[in-house]
Write a protein that holds these residues in place. Structure first.
Motif, PDB file in Angstrom:
ATOM      1  N   GLU A   3       7.287   4.647   7.381  1.00  0.00           N
ATOM      2  CA  GLU A   3       6.781   5.311   8.583  1.00  0.00           C
ATOM      3  C   GLU A   3       7.168   4.467   9.791  1.00  0.00           C
ATOM      4  O   GLU A   3       6.936   3.262   9.811  1.00  0.00           O
ATOM      5  CB  GLU A   3       5.261   5.452   8.518  1.00  0.00           C
ATOM      6  CG  GLU A   3       4.665   6.115   9.738  1.00  0.00           C
ATOM      7  CD  GLU A   3       3.146   6.119   9.728  1.00  0.00           C
ATOM      8  OE1 GLU A   3       2.572   6.816  10.580  1.00  0.00           O
ATOM      9  OE2 GLU A   3       2.532   5.417   8.901  1.00  0.00           O
ATOM     10  N   CYS A   4       7.766   5.116  10.790  1.00  0.00           N
ATOM     11  CA  CYS A   4       8.149   4.447  12.033  1.00  0.00           C
ATOM     12  C   CYS A   4       7.188   4.881  13.125  1.00  0.00           C
ATOM     13  O   CYS A   4       6.812   6.056  13.197  1.00  0.00           O
ATOM     14  CB  CYS A   4       9.573   4.844  12.436  1.00  0.00           C
ATOM     15  SG  CYS A   4      10.812   4.432  11.206  1.00  0.00           S
ATOM     16  N   GLY A   5       6.814   3.946  13.970  1.00  0.00           N
ATOM     17  CA  GLY A   5       5.920   4.282  15.067  1.00  0.00           C
ATOM     18  C   GLY A   5       5.914   3.210  16.134  1.00  0.00           C
ATOM     19  O   GLY A   5       6.661   2.231  16.062  1.00  0.00           O
ATOM     20  N   GLY A   6       5.058   3.420  17.121  1.00  0.00           N
ATOM     21  CA  GLY A   6       4.982   2.448  18.199  1.00  0.00           C
ATOM     22  C   GLY A   6       3.912   2.784  19.210  1.00  0.00           C
ATOM     23  O   GLY A   6       3.171   3.766  19.067  1.00  0.00           O
ATOM     24  N   ARG A   7       3.867   1.962  20.250  1.00  0.00           N
ATOM     25  CA  ARG A   7       2.867   2.100  21.309  1.00  0.00           C
ATOM     26  C   ARG A   7       3.471   1.582  22.602  1.00  0.00           C
ATOM     27  O   ARG A   7       4.262   0.639  22.585  1.00  0.00           O
ATOM     28  CB  ARG A   7       1.638   1.290  20.939  1.00  0.00           C
ATOM     29  CG  ARG A   7       0.606   1.166  22.038  1.00  0.00           C
ATOM     30  CD  ARG A   7      -0.619   0.414  21.603  1.00  0.00           C
ATOM     31  NE  ARG A   7      -1.309   1.205  20.607  1.00  0.00           N
ATOM     32  CZ  ARG A   7      -2.023   0.713  19.611  1.00  0.00           C
ATOM     33  NH1 ARG A   7      -2.153  -0.584  19.465  1.00  0.00           N
ATOM     34  NH2 ARG A   7      -2.627   1.498  18.764  1.00  0.00           N
ATOM     35  N   VAL A   8       3.090   2.189  23.715  1.00  0.00           N
ATOM     36  CA  VAL A   8       3.551   1.737  25.028  1.00  0.00           C
ATOM     37  C   VAL A   8       2.821   0.446  25.378  1.00  0.00           C
ATOM     38  O   VAL A   8       1.592   0.414  25.437  1.00  0.00           O
ATOM     39  CB  VAL A   8       3.310   2.812  26.114  1.00  0.00           C
ATOM     40  CG1 VAL A   8       3.743   2.286  27.483  1.00  0.00           C
ATOM     41  CG2 VAL A   8       4.041   4.104  25.768  1.00  0.00           C
ATOM     42  N   ARG A   9       3.584  -0.621  25.599  1.00  0.00           N
ATOM     43  CA  ARG A   9       2.997  -1.917  25.946  1.00  0.00           C
ATOM     44  C   ARG A   9       2.927  -2.114  27.457  1.00  0.00           C
ATOM     45  O   ARG A   9       1.947  -2.637  27.978  1.00  0.00           O
ATOM     46  CB  ARG A   9       3.800  -3.044  25.309  1.00  0.00           C
ATOM     47  CG  ARG A   9       3.194  -4.412  25.601  1.00  0.00           C
ATOM     48  CD  ARG A   9       3.991  -5.551  25.058  1.00  0.00           C
ATOM     49  NE  ARG A   9       4.083  -5.479  23.622  1.00  0.00           N
ATOM     50  CZ  ARG A   9       5.062  -6.029  22.917  1.00  0.00           C
ATOM     51  NH1 ARG A   9       6.025  -6.680  23.520  1.00  0.00           N
ATOM     52  NH2 ARG A   9       5.089  -5.938  21.616  1.00  0.00           N
ATOM     53  N   LEU A  15       4.039   8.841  30.136  1.00  0.00           N
ATOM     54  CA  LEU A  15       3.620   7.622  29.445  1.00  0.00           C
ATOM     55  C   LEU A  15       2.486   6.923  30.155  1.00  0.00           C
ATOM     56  O   LEU A  15       2.357   6.995  31.375  1.00  0.00           O
ATOM     57  CB  LEU A  15       4.803   6.656  29.328  1.00  0.00           C
ATOM     58  CG  LEU A  15       6.030   7.180  28.592  1.00  0.00           C
ATOM     59  CD1 LEU A  15       7.103   6.106  28.552  1.00  0.00           C
ATOM     60  CD2 LEU A  15       5.679   7.650  27.199  1.00  0.00           C
ATOM     61  N   GLU A  16       1.693   6.220  29.375  1.00  0.00           N
ATOM     62  CA  GLU A  16       0.669   5.323  29.915  1.00  0.00           C
ATOM     63  C   GLU A  16       0.527   4.157  28.951  1.00  0.00           C
ATOM     64  O   GLU A  16       0.788   4.292  27.741  1.00  0.00           O
ATOM     65  CB  GLU A  16      -0.667   6.044  30.093  1.00  0.00           C
ATOM     66  CG  GLU A  16      -1.250   6.590  28.825  1.00  0.00           C
ATOM     67  CD  GLU A  16      -2.511   7.413  29.058  1.00  0.00           C
ATOM     68  OE1 GLU A  16      -3.482   7.186  28.314  1.00  0.00           O
ATOM     69  OE2 GLU A  16      -2.511   8.263  29.956  1.00  0.00           O
ATOM     70  N   VAL A  17       0.163   3.009  29.463  1.00  0.00           N
ATOM     71  CA  VAL A  17      -0.002   1.819  28.638  1.00  0.00           C
ATOM     72  C   VAL A  17      -1.049   2.111  27.566  1.00  0.00           C
ATOM     73  O   VAL A  17      -2.103   2.681  27.851  1.00  0.00           O
ATOM     74  CB  VAL A  17      -0.396   0.601  29.499  1.00  0.00           C
ATOM     75  CG1 VAL A  17      -0.747  -0.598  28.625  1.00  0.00           C
ATOM     76  CG2 VAL A  17       0.742   0.245  30.454  1.00  0.00           C
ATOM     77  N   GLY A  18      -0.729   1.761  26.335  1.00  0.00           N
ATOM     78  CA  GLY A  18      -1.634   1.985  25.208  1.00  0.00           C
ATOM     79  C   GLY A  18      -1.382   3.290  24.466  1.00  0.00           C
ATOM     80  O   GLY A  18      -1.953   3.504  23.395  1.00  0.00           O
ATOM     81  N   LEU A  19      -0.528   4.148  25.001  1.00  0.00           N
ATOM     82  CA  LEU A  19      -0.228   5.422  24.357  1.00  0.00           C
ATOM     83  C   LEU A  19       0.463   5.191  23.018  1.00  0.00           C
ATOM     84  O   LEU A  19       1.472   4.483  22.946  1.00  0.00           O
ATOM     85  CB  LEU A  19       0.668   6.274  25.258  1.00  0.00           C
ATOM     86  CG  LEU A  19       1.136   7.606  24.678  1.00  0.00           C
ATOM     87  CD1 LEU A  19      -0.022   8.600  24.617  1.00  0.00           C
ATOM     88  CD2 LEU A  19       2.278   8.172  25.521  1.00  0.00           C
ATOM     89  N   ASP A  20      -0.082   5.776  21.947  1.00  0.00           N
ATOM     90  CA  ASP A  20       0.569   5.724  20.644  1.00  0.00           C
ATOM     91  C   ASP A  20       1.668   6.770  20.601  1.00  0.00           C
ATOM     92  O   ASP A  20       1.452   7.926  20.975  1.00  0.00           O
ATOM     93  CB  ASP A  20      -0.429   5.989  19.517  1.00  0.00           C
ATOM     94  CG  ASP A  20      -1.341   4.810  19.265  1.00  0.00           C
ATOM     95  OD1 ASP A  20      -0.866   3.668  19.322  1.00  0.00           O
ATOM     96  OD2 ASP A  20      -2.545   5.035  19.004  1.00  0.00           O
ATOM     97  N   LEU A  21       2.849   6.372  20.142  1.00  0.00           N
ATOM     98  CA  LEU A  21       3.962   7.291  20.018  1.00  0.00           C
ATOM     99  C   LEU A  21       3.815   8.086  18.726  1.00  0.00           C
ATOM    100  O   LEU A  21       3.248   7.583  17.755  1.00  0.00           O
ATOM    101  CB  LEU A  21       5.282   6.519  20.019  1.00  0.00           C
ATOM    102  CG  LEU A  21       5.474   5.516  21.148  1.00  0.00           C
ATOM    103  CD1 LEU A  21       6.835   4.851  21.041  1.00  0.00           C
ATOM    104  CD2 LEU A  21       5.308   6.173  22.492  1.00  0.00           C
TER     105      LEU A  21
END
Length: 140
Positions: free
Chosen positions: A97-103, A8-14
């Motif tokens: 649609e489910c999604g996310g991003r590393v904050r 993981l890294e900050v800003g990574l889209d899942l």
């Protein structure tokens, strides 16, 4: 899938995932939860309330988001906390649609805070039934 903290890294889209909301799914949720409000089962009642058809339970939508997240994590115990904001209804026969991003990441505790969301395309526009929501996860 099994995710490692080092991946993981900050800003990574899942990786996102989509699911069609069926009348059968909503009925099964109503039966399991005991919430048999006619708004979730009867098109006429839903139309009388100003909706085009049966409305999926908000908790069904959140449960779908949780299932996507746990599938991505690979371990249900990795999900420490989930906080959601319900913003719009979901209707039967829509694809969510489910999604996310590393904050943020905390290397000491090996935890990550994720921004998570549920989106549906409706009438050519994006609608966000769940947005500005977050999950805290702990990874190996």
């Amino acid at each position: 899938m099994s995710v490692r903290f080092e991946d993981l890294e900050v800003g990574l889209d899942l990786p996102s995932s989509s699911r069609l909301v069926t009348r059968e799914d909503v009925k099964a949720y109503a039966d399991a939860s005991g919430d048999r409000n006619p708004l979730h089962q009867d098109d006429e009642v839903a139309r009388a309330a100003g909706f085009p058809r049966v409305v999926a339970h908000g908790m069904y939508t959140m449960g779908t988001l949780t299932s996507w997240l746990v599938d991505w994590l690979g371990d249900p115990a990795a999900l420490l906390r989930l906080k959601v904001h319900f913003r719009a209804p979901v209707f039967v026969d829509e694809s969510i649609e489910c999604g996310g991003r590393v904050r943020s990441l905390d290397p000491r505790s090996r935890t990550a805070v994720l921004e998570v969301w549920v989106r549906v395309e409706r009438d050519g526009a994006d609608v966000w039934p769940i947005r500005k929501s977050e999950a805290e996860v702990r990874l190996d």
